[in-house]
Design an enzyme around this catalytic site. Structure first.
Site, PDB file in Angstrom:
ATOM      1  CG  LEU A 189       5.296  -3.282   1.581  1.00 33.49           C
ATOM      2  CD1 LEU A 189       4.577  -4.618   1.421  1.00 33.49           C
ATOM      3  CD2 LEU A 189       4.321  -2.214   2.080  1.00 33.49           C
ATOM      4  CG  ASP A 190       7.843  -1.884   8.008  1.00 34.01           C
ATOM      5  OD1 ASP A 190       7.332  -3.017   7.942  1.00 34.01           O
ATOM      6  OD2 ASP A 190       7.377  -0.976   8.717  1.00 34.01           O
ATOM      7  CG  LEU A 191      12.234  -7.235   8.781  1.00 33.81           C
ATOM      8  CD1 LEU A 191      12.931  -7.832   7.566  1.00 33.81           C
ATOM      9  CD2 LEU A 191      13.192  -7.181   9.977  1.00 33.81           C
ATOM     10  CB  THR A 220       4.832  -4.095   6.265  1.00 38.95           C
ATOM     11  OG1 THR A 220       4.932  -3.152   7.332  1.00 38.95           O
ATOM     12  CG2 THR A 220       3.545  -3.840   5.506  1.00 38.95           C
TER      13      THR A 220
END
Length: 229
Positions: free
Chosen positions: A100-102, A104
């Site tokens: 997951l990105d930063l 999310t």
């Protein structure tokens, strides 16, 4: 790896000697005597020769509630990582089954079992991933149909697989996708020039984020959850 080959590598016995050891019932796998030279074993099964332990490695399967501001990585020079959220005793050998990105939040799966994580992440599996999405503007009326048909991503030269959009209200939706392209959800809503302001993963396949977990907390997966992949 075949059991006979494993014994040869981890002892001083040769091929014919290993056959004799098996025939004499001197080798146990997972606590049971076996005579099968071609038995396939993985690195998590217990193997004993004459009650001497040759291998015992515990597998770990975890779900973690990723908070915003934490990186989906094993190490990072600037930000804390999901591995940093775990006790030291569990960190060795763990890797991420999907990222997951930063910003999310939500469900992440971590394991030291490479075969299991490949089943979770390989594109051929087409495992459903469900996200709760909050957008800056109301969701376009035609979004459901467009997502169902797929959106062309020029950079990868691919069209996304059919996705299902469930409207919660004008600004909140639940989106189910079956792949994991780079920033895919944000790019799908970006097709309508609509910014995603919050993104939260609720489930991967049959595994749902435990409602009792708070951001930064984790728990082992149940046997049923592990077996679902």
């Amino acid at each position: 790896m075949r059991l006979s080959r494993f014994i040869q590598i981890n002892t001083s016995y040769g091929r014919q000697q290993v056959k004799l050891l098996l025939a004499q019932g001197r080798i146990r796998v997972a606590g049971d005597v076996t005579t099968e030279a071609n038995l396939e074993i993985n690195r998590f099964v217990r193997v004993e020769l004459d009650n001497q332990l040759l291998q015992e490695s515990q597998s770990h399967y975890l779900m973690l509630y990723k908070p915003a501001g934490v990186v989906s990585s094993t190490e990072h020079p600037e930000h804390p990582t999901v591995i940093d959220l775990l006790p030291e005793r569990l960190r060795q050998g763990l890797h991420l089954a999907g990222r997951l990105d930063l910003k999310t939040t939500g469900l992440m799966l971590l394991t030291n079992d490479g075969n299991w994580s490949r089943r979770v992440t390989q594109p051929e599996s087409r495992i459903a991933k469900v996200y709760r999405v909050t957008t800056k503007d109301p969701v376009a009326t035609e979004a459901e149909e467009v997502f169902r048909k797929g959106i062309y991503f020029r950079y990868e030269d691919i069209t996304t697989r059919p996705a299902a959009l469930e409207r919660i209200d004008c600004y909140n939706s639940r989106l189910t996708i079956h792949e994991g392209r780079y920033h895919q959800v944000k790019r799908m809503f970006g097709y309508f020039d609509n910014e995603v302001t919050a993104l939260h993963r609720e489930s991967i396949g049959e595994i749902m984020l435990d409602p009792d977990l708070r951001p930064g907390e984790f728990r082992p997966l149940t046997a049923a959850e592990v077996a679902s992949f």
